[in-house]
Design an enzyme around this catalytic site. Structure first.
Site, PDB file in Angstrom:
ATOM      1  N   LYS A  27      19.044 -12.351 -82.053  1.00  0.00           N
ATOM      2  CA  LYS A  27      17.910 -11.997 -82.903  1.00  0.00           C
ATOM      3  C   LYS A  27      16.750 -11.498 -82.043  1.00  0.00           C
ATOM      4  CE  LYS A  27      17.548 -14.827 -86.369  1.00  0.00           C
ATOM      5  NZ  LYS A  27      17.306 -16.210 -86.852  1.00  0.00           N
ATOM      6  N   ARG A  36      11.674 -19.040 -85.552  1.00  0.00           N
ATOM      7  CA  ARG A  36      13.071 -18.768 -85.924  1.00  0.00           C
ATOM      8  C   ARG A  36      14.030 -19.073 -84.778  1.00  0.00           C
ATOM      9  NH1 ARG A  36      12.920 -12.518 -87.578  1.00  0.00           N
ATOM     10  NH2 ARG A  36      14.739 -13.164 -88.779  1.00  0.00           N
ATOM     11  N   GLY A  62      22.863 -19.271 -90.788  1.00  0.00           N
ATOM     12  CA  GLY A  62      22.418 -20.427 -91.557  1.00  0.00           C
ATOM     13  C   GLY A  62      22.620 -21.777 -90.887  1.00  0.00           C
ATOM     14  N   MET A 120      21.248 -22.963 -88.013  1.00  0.00           N
ATOM     15  CA  MET A 120      20.096 -23.566 -87.346  1.00  0.00           C
ATOM     16  C   MET A 120      18.851 -23.337 -88.187  1.00  0.00           C
ATOM     17  SD  MET A 120      20.969 -22.809 -83.401  1.00  0.00           S
ATOM     18  CE  MET A 120      21.062 -21.070 -83.687  1.00  0.00           C
ATOM     19  N   ARG A 165      21.657  -6.861 -86.663  1.00  0.00           N
ATOM     20  CA  ARG A 165      22.764  -7.267 -85.785  1.00  0.00           C
ATOM     21  C   ARG A 165      24.008  -6.534 -86.262  1.00  0.00           C
ATOM     22  NH1 ARG A 165      22.602 -13.197 -88.442  1.00  0.00           N
ATOM     23  NH2 ARG A 165      23.283 -12.581 -90.493  1.00  0.00           N
ATOM     24  N   HIS A 202      25.537 -17.944 -98.514  1.00  0.00           N
ATOM     25  CA  HIS A 202      26.139 -18.599 -97.365  1.00  0.00           C
ATOM     26  C   HIS A 202      27.663 -18.545 -97.408  1.00  0.00           C
ATOM     27  CE1 HIS A 202      27.867 -22.243 -95.532  1.00  0.00           C
ATOM     28  NE2 HIS A 202      27.162 -21.801 -94.513  1.00  0.00           N
ATOM     29  N   ARG A 215      67.559 -15.471 -80.919  1.00  0.00           N
ATOM     30  CA  ARG A 215      68.122 -16.795 -80.637  1.00  0.00           C
ATOM     31  C   ARG A 215      69.317 -16.975 -81.559  1.00  0.00           C
ATOM     32  NH1 ARG A 215      62.706 -17.235 -81.837  1.00  0.00           N
ATOM     33  NH2 ARG A 215      61.315 -18.113 -80.262  1.00  0.00           N
ATOM     34  N   ARG A 222      70.096 -13.719 -76.562  1.00  0.00           N
ATOM     35  CA  ARG A 222      70.185 -14.841 -75.632  1.00  0.00           C
ATOM     36  C   ARG A 222      71.451 -15.640 -75.911  1.00  0.00           C
ATOM     37  NH1 ARG A 222      65.635 -19.419 -75.977  1.00  0.00           N
ATOM     38  NH2 ARG A 222      66.762 -19.903 -77.880  1.00  0.00           N
ATOM     39  N   GLU A 256      62.309 -19.201 -66.807  1.00  0.00           N
ATOM     40  CA  GLU A 256      61.627 -20.274 -67.528  1.00  0.00           C
ATOM     41  C   GLU A 256      61.683 -21.605 -66.790  1.00  0.00           C
ATOM     42  OE1 GLU A 256      63.478 -20.729 -71.355  1.00  0.00           O
ATOM     43  OE2 GLU A 256      65.465 -20.257 -70.571  1.00  0.00           O
ATOM     44  N   SER A 269      62.972 -11.941 -68.496  1.00  0.00           N
ATOM     45  CA  SER A 269      62.094 -12.203 -69.625  1.00  0.00           C
ATOM     46  C   SER A 269      61.487 -13.588 -69.397  1.00  0.00           C
ATOM     47  CB  SER A 269      62.884 -12.177 -70.936  1.00  0.00           C
ATOM     48  OG  SER A 269      62.039 -12.548 -71.996  1.00  0.00           O
ATOM     49  N   GLY A 272      60.234 -16.852 -70.258  1.00  0.00           N
ATOM     50  CA  GLY A 272      60.271 -17.753 -71.406  1.00  0.00           C
ATOM     51  C   GLY A 272      59.117 -18.723 -71.210  1.00  0.00           C
ATOM     52  N   THR A 273      57.939 -18.322 -71.671  1.00  0.00           N
ATOM     53  CA  THR A 273      56.733 -19.056 -71.278  1.00  0.00           C
ATOM     54  C   THR A 273      56.576 -20.388 -72.007  1.00  0.00           C
ATOM     55  OG1 THR A 273      55.547 -17.576 -72.740  1.00  0.00           O
ATOM     56  CG2 THR A 273      55.372 -17.156 -70.372  1.00  0.00           C
ATOM     57  N   ASN A 274      57.375 -20.651 -73.039  1.00  0.00           N
ATOM     58  CA  ASN A 274      57.301 -21.993 -73.629  1.00  0.00           C
ATOM     59  C   ASN A 274      57.869 -23.015 -72.646  1.00  0.00           C
ATOM     60  OD1 ASN A 274      56.396 -20.675 -75.869  1.00  0.00           O
ATOM     61  ND2 ASN A 274      58.339 -20.760 -76.965  1.00  0.00           N
ATOM     62  N   ASP A 275      59.115 -22.754 -72.198  1.00  0.00           N
ATOM     63  CA  ASP A 275      59.706 -23.676 -71.230  1.00  0.00           C
ATOM     64  C   ASP A 275      58.990 -23.608 -69.885  1.00  0.00           C
ATOM     65  OD1 ASP A 275      61.842 -25.392 -72.101  1.00  0.00           O
ATOM     66  OD2 ASP A 275      62.921 -23.572 -72.682  1.00  0.00           O
ATOM     67  N   CYS A 298      58.749 -13.530 -73.669  1.00  0.00           N
ATOM     68  CA  CYS A 298      59.174 -13.793 -75.036  1.00  0.00           C
ATOM     69  C   CYS A 298      58.695 -15.145 -75.555  1.00  0.00           C
ATOM     70  CB  CYS A 298      60.690 -13.681 -75.163  1.00  0.00           C
ATOM     71  SG  CYS A 298      61.563 -14.898 -74.178  1.00  0.00           S
ATOM     72  N   TYR A 354      56.879  -5.175 -71.151  1.00  0.00           N
ATOM     73  CA  TYR A 354      56.768  -5.424 -72.588  1.00  0.00           C
ATOM     74  C   TYR A 354      56.373  -6.866 -72.871  1.00  0.00           C
ATOM     75  CZ  TYR A 354      61.273  -7.888 -72.552  1.00  0.00           C
ATOM     76  OH  TYR A 354      62.262  -8.794 -72.332  1.00  0.00           O
TER      77      TYR A 354
HETATM   78  P1  ADP Z   1      18.709 -17.081 -90.161  1.00  0.00           P
HETATM   79  O1  ADP Z   1      19.162 -16.875 -88.771  1.00  0.00           O
HETATM   80  O2  ADP Z   1      19.185 -18.319 -90.770  1.00  0.00           O
HETATM   81  O3  ADP Z   1      18.904 -15.838 -90.986  1.00  0.00           O
HETATM   82  P2  ADP Z   1      15.992 -16.233 -89.835  1.00  0.00           P
HETATM   83  O4  ADP Z   1      15.250 -16.620 -88.622  1.00  0.00           O
HETATM   84  O5  ADP Z   1      16.522 -14.860 -89.851  1.00  0.00           O
HETATM   85  O6  ADP Z   1      17.139 -17.294 -90.072  1.00  0.00           O
HETATM   86  O7  ADP Z   1      14.989 -16.454 -91.027  1.00  0.00           O
HETATM   87  C1  ADP Z   1      15.302 -16.920 -92.284  1.00  0.00           C
HETATM   88  C2  ADP Z   1      14.606 -16.074 -93.337  1.00  0.00           C
HETATM   89  O8  ADP Z   1      13.216 -15.989 -93.128  1.00  0.00           O
HETATM   90  C3  ADP Z   1      15.121 -14.675 -93.347  1.00  0.00           C
HETATM   91  O9  ADP Z   1      15.437 -14.320 -94.665  1.00  0.00           O
HETATM   92  C4  ADP Z   1      13.992 -13.840 -92.838  1.00  0.00           C
HETATM   93  O10 ADP Z   1      13.957 -12.602 -93.469  1.00  0.00           O
HETATM   94  C5  ADP Z   1      12.767 -14.669 -93.161  1.00  0.00           C
HETATM   95  N1  ADP Z   1      11.778 -14.433 -92.116  1.00  0.00           N
HETATM   96  C6  ADP Z   1      11.923 -14.747 -90.819  1.00  0.00           C
HETATM   97  N2  ADP Z   1      10.860 -14.317 -90.095  1.00  0.00           N
HETATM   98  C7  ADP Z   1      10.021 -13.748 -90.956  1.00  0.00           C
HETATM   99  C8  ADP Z   1       8.754 -13.091 -90.818  1.00  0.00           C
HETATM  100  N3  ADP Z   1       8.192 -12.929 -89.632  1.00  0.00           N
HETATM  101  N4  ADP Z   1       8.162 -12.621 -91.930  1.00  0.00           N
HETATM  102  C9  ADP Z   1       8.782 -12.760 -93.133  1.00  0.00           C
HETATM  103  N5  ADP Z   1       9.951 -13.345 -93.334  1.00  0.00           N
HETATM  104  C10 ADP Z   1      10.584 -13.835 -92.257  1.00  0.00           C
HETATM  105 MG    MG Z   2      18.386 -14.083 -90.442  1.00  0.00          MG
HETATM  106 MG    MG Z   3      63.579 -21.662 -73.200  1.00  0.00          MG
END
Ligand code: ADP
Ligand code: MG
Ligand code: MG
Length: 874
Positions: free
Chosen positions: A25, A95, A104, A106, A338, A456, A562, A619, A748, A767, A769-772, A834, A854
């Site tokens: 982020k 954040r 979601g 953290m 991202r 989520h 086999r 085999r 093997e 070949s 035989g990486t299990n054995d 194999c 192979y």
């Molecule tokens: P997560 O990684 O769980 O998505 P974020 O840090 O992205 O958490 O933030 C959670 C929510 O808060 C997101 O929907 C984001 O758009 C909103 N948010 C985060 N920073 C700001 C900001 N500076 N202004 C307005 N909304 C924010």
């Molecule tokens: Mg986010």
């Molecule tokens: Mg074998």
């Protein structure tokens, strides 16, 4: 060391390449600022600091706080506002954000910096009291919940009560006066829990930063990392950023969007937004968001900016992006971007279309699809989508595609319990929370009454390629009583349910599934993969059906057949095998073997025909003979065998007794059988060559590779090799047909790897035989490893299960050594693998480097191995 990096209009200290240090982020916020998008200014505290914070017993390293304050000054300067200044209050978001995204998992705190004085100041400055107290009540709730550990529902209850009194359903319908009351009630919640709300914004900020660092170690974050195999990260970064306000009335709003559809890959903005709201509202599913298209009507200016920004970001990152944005009084702010999580189907389509759009090269495209994506695409689909129409009881949003069949359960714990007793489940929930991740992971599919396409459940399920349906308004889930109602029907715990995540259909009962196909975009994509690939990909197949299946997936031959698996194919076959085992004379054994020969010949003929000239590696008999004896009470077993084979019970009894072994995997098996009973090898080789002759006479092509198992010394191989060649010559002379064949061995037993030079004088191919080989190199019995492997993994003594991911340092060294010695004595020696690991991407990449010819793996993993081999060659 620098621990704080600022980003803003005039200068950004970080950039997209710094994900490890700034988190995904933070790195992307800096990058977006750099390329001129409008991003609220802020600062990022490094992931290293998080690690230091935890090792030093929850303390910021010396000097860090001063660095934060210094960064804050640049943010204040850009905004023309100051933290805690009632006349011009700066509000912040605090954040989380690790190097790998964990949606979601953290914590985040918004609207930080408010107290009574600053709220009044914000009202005055914005001229909008309602907005100021909306921000204040949101802050008290989030801060209470994230930093003070006050349960969110306590706040929620107060809010609901006031909404009920005012007879409104939406938060946005509350007036400024109502919100002031909410604020007062929220403060009482703090008091009732014995907590003191810190009035000082600097103290608020300090504790929020601590809370984000703490969330790195939370139970759910740990579970998420362990189910997703995320290891080796230092911690989370913290982003402290100026707020953009989506809750300033009807020209403001907030939303999330993908630059392309993350389920199908279609090139079209895909997302949701809410007018007059802040970020969390969209994800939390409190109000129902609007589809992104309609933003073009409600806020056309902002929509236009969004479209432009999305195009710019795709050109810049050369990939589909997942974006968070907020519109404050008509002005668009970018809050996050991202690389978007996507399904396998979308991954392939996006890679192919980005090539067509000229944004990426085919080399880059090959690297854009992950092996797990392909794995998803190869998951079954419904056999016939028309056939189940009568059983459809309702539908929801198609949040993550694919077919899922299982028994309904209503909470994450039940899901885990049922699954661990071997029952496939569908997790049915009103809504999912991050606490449910493990249950979701174990389920075949997820069904949610609430939530949108970006809820989520939807995001997490798509990441795993797990079918998911959300936002199903016809569905009523009663989690407490473990029952759901839909379309006039009741679904109880244990009832079979089928989900079509691609259409959103909910279907009663257990609907039949069918394997997928490799066509269209996937066909084009795999062509690019194959063009780059150096390693050939063969398959392990024991039956003509498997062989045909594998060819459809692109197998270029059979690396391991086999033969003994086919002994169990019918009562008659296994009875014949048992007669052969208990035979008391050579004549009797020869008779039983003669009876067995036609069975083997038929199977080999089918397999050779299916492969039509591609190499087929067969085999010789490998497992200890007692594996073919029946289970059951000893006297009964002996009597039955004696009757059937025409020998005495005592004779059977003593034969069986002799076959009992203390350590069967190191016992009487592999080439030790064929050396002791040459007639067994003779029969098998005759069956192979007679089958080959039949195929050739019918106009087919054959490349037969006869493989001797469990060789440890060159003399063992020499013994069997001369036998094979003698019988081959006989059959070819009898039928006046030439069969192209090679004789080779499995490597093997560790000694065979060490003696590879001598063995390659006789062997035309190796070949591994990486299990054995893994079993014997580590000295771990594969069947007993379950007792200690989990502990080894947990303690970090092993990083992976070596039976799934090849141990490159140990077993891999033996392989390298054997390749070198083998090729030194026979330069055109053909070398492959194999074992189970042959379809595992990291292993494939390693074997590419080692220079194998192979890999061979199970039919369903063939495309994955092709991809991994192609990627290794880019
Ligand atoms: P997560 O990684 O769980 O998505 P974020 O840090 O992205 O958490 O933030 C959670 C929510 O808060 C997101 O929907 C984001 O758009 C909103 N948010 C985060 N920073 C700001 C900001 N500076 N202004 C307005 N909304 C924010
Ligand atoms: Mg986010
Ligand atoms: Mg074998």
């Amino acid at each position: 060391t620098q621990r704080v990096f600022t980003f803003g209009k005039t200068k950004s200290q970080g950039d997209a390449s710094m994900k490890d240090l700034l988190g995904g982020k933070g790195a992307n916020l800096a990058e977006m600022s750099r390329i001129g998008l409008s991003v609220p200014p802020g600062l990022t505290i490094t992931t290293d600091t998080c690690a230091e914070f935890h090792t030093s017993g929850r303390q910021l390293p010396p000097g860090c706080w001063e660095e934060i304050l210094e960064g804050l000054r640049t943010v204040e300067a850009e905004m023309g506002l100051r933290l805690g200044d009632a006349a011009a209050p700066l509000l912040l978001s605090v954040r989380s954000g690790a190097a790998i995204s964990m949606p979601g998992m953290m914590d985040t705190v918004l609207n930080l910096g408010l107290n009574d004085a600053c709220a009044a100041g914000l009202a005055k400055r914005s001229g909008d009291e309602r907005f100021a107290f909306d921000a204040y009540r949101r802050f008290l709730d989030m801060y209470g919940n994230v930093v003070m550990n006050i349960p969110h529902h306590l706040f929620e209850e107060q809010l609901e009560r006031i909404k009920a009194e005012r007879k409104v359903t939406e938060d946005t319908a509350l007036s400024a006066a109502d919100l002031k009351l909410v604020v007062a009630k929220y403060k009482e919640v703090y008091k009732s829990r014995g907590k003191v709300f810190p009035e000082d914004p600097y103290e608020q900020m300090r504790l929020a930063i601590y809370a984000v660092f703490d969330s790195w170690q939370s139970e759910r974050a740990n579970v998420y990392r362990s189910v997703n195999g995320i290891t080796g990260l230092k911690g989370t970064a913290v982003n402290v950023q100026a707020m953009a306000f989506g809750n300033m009335g009807l020209t403001s709003g907030t939303g999330v969007c993908f630059t392309r559809n993350p389920s199908t890959g279609e090139r079209k903005l895909y997302g949701e937004y809410l007018i007059n709201a802040q970020g969390e509202d969209v994800v939390a599913g409190i109000r129902t968001p609007e589809p992104i298209d309609t933003l073009a009507r409600t806020l056309p200016g902002a929509y236009q900016q969004l479209v432009e920004n999305c195009n710019l970001l795709e050109k810049h990152y050369k990939d589909m992006q997942d974006i968070e944005f907020t519109v404050q009084e008509g002005q668009l702010y970018m809050l996050q971007c991202r690389g978007g999580k996507r399904t396998g189907q979308a991954a392939v389509r996006i890679a192919v279309e980005l090539v067509d759009e000229g944004l990426v090269t085919t080399d880059e495209a090959v690297l854009m699809v992950e092996p797990t994506h392909l794995d998803q695409l190869l998951h079954p689909q419904f056999a016939d989508e028309e056939a189940y129409k009568g059983s459809v009881v309702g539908s929801g949003l198609p949040a993550s595609p694919g077919a899922a069949v299982g028994q309904a359960v209503f909470d994450a714990e039940d899901a885990e319990a049922w699954k661990s007793s071997g029952l496939p489940v569908i997790l049915v929930r009103r809504e999912t929370s991050p606490e449910d991740v493990k249950g979701m992971y174990t389920a075949e599919g997820v069904l949610c009454q609430l939530g949108g396409m970006t809820s989520h459940a939807a995001v997490v399920a798509r990441g795993w390629g797990k079918p998911c349906i959300t936002g199903c308004s016809d569905l009523q889930v009663d989690e407490h009583n473990k029952v759901a109602r839909i379309g006039g029907k009741e679904i109880r715990q244990g009832d079979f349910l089928s989900l079509n995540g691609s259409t959103g259909e909910i279907i009663l009962g257990k609907q039949p599934l069918a394997p997928p196909e490799l066509a269209g975009d996937l066909g084009r994509f795999m062509k690019w993969v194959d063009d780059r690939r150096v390693l050939k990909v063969l398959t392990n197949a024991d039956t003509p059906e498997d062989a045909e299946e594998a060819r459809k997936f692109g197998a270029e031959g059979i690396g391991l057949c086999r033969t003994e698996h086919m002994f169990f194919a019918s009562e008659e076959r296994i009875a014949t095998v048992r007669r052969m085992i208990v035979a008391q004379t050579k004549e009797a054994r020869l008779k039983a073997l003669a009876d067995l020969l036609p069975f083997q010949r038929t199977d080999f003929e089918g397999i050779l025909k299916a492969m039509d000239g591609l190499p087929v590696t067969i085999r010789l008999l490998d497992p200890p003979l007692h594996e073919f004896l029946p289970d059951g009470e000893m006297t009964e077993v002996c009597e039955a065998l004696a009757r059937d084979a025409g020998v005495t019970v005592d004779e059977v009894y003593s034969t069986i007794e002799k076959l009992q072994e203390v350590n069967p995997m190191l016992g009487f098996r592999g080439c030790r059988l064929g050396i002791t009973y040459p007639e067994i090898t003779e029969m098998q080789v005759r069956a192979m060559f007679e089958a080959a002759v039949r195929v050739i006479k019918a106009g087919g092509k054959v490349q037969l590779d006869v493989m001797v198992p469990l060789v440890g010394t060159a003399a063992e191989l020499a013994n069997q090799e001369s036998l094979v060649r003698r019988v081959a010559k006989q059959v070819m002379a009898e039928s006046d047909t030439v069969v192209s064949y090679r004789v080779g061995t499995m490597i093997e037993v560790p000694r065979a790897a060490l003696q590879a030079g001598a063995i390659a004088k006789t062997a035309e191919f190796f070949s591994f035989g990486t299990n054995d080989l893994t079993q014997m190199t580590f000295g771990y019995s594969r069947d007993d490893i379950g007792k200690f492997l989990p502990i080894y993994l947990e303690k970090g003594i092993l990083v992976n299960d070596p039976f799934q991911v090849l141990d490159q340092d140990g077993v891999g060294e033996l392989i390298k050594f054997a390749v070198e010695r083998g090729r030194a004595s026979r330069p055109d020696l053909k070398i492959g693998i194999c074992g189970e690991q042959g379809g595992e991407p990291q292993t494939v990449a390693f074997l590419h480097e080692v220079g194998l010819d192979y890999v061979s793996c199970s039919p369903f993993r063939v495309p994955i191995a092709r991809l991994a081999a192609g990627q290794a060659a880019v």
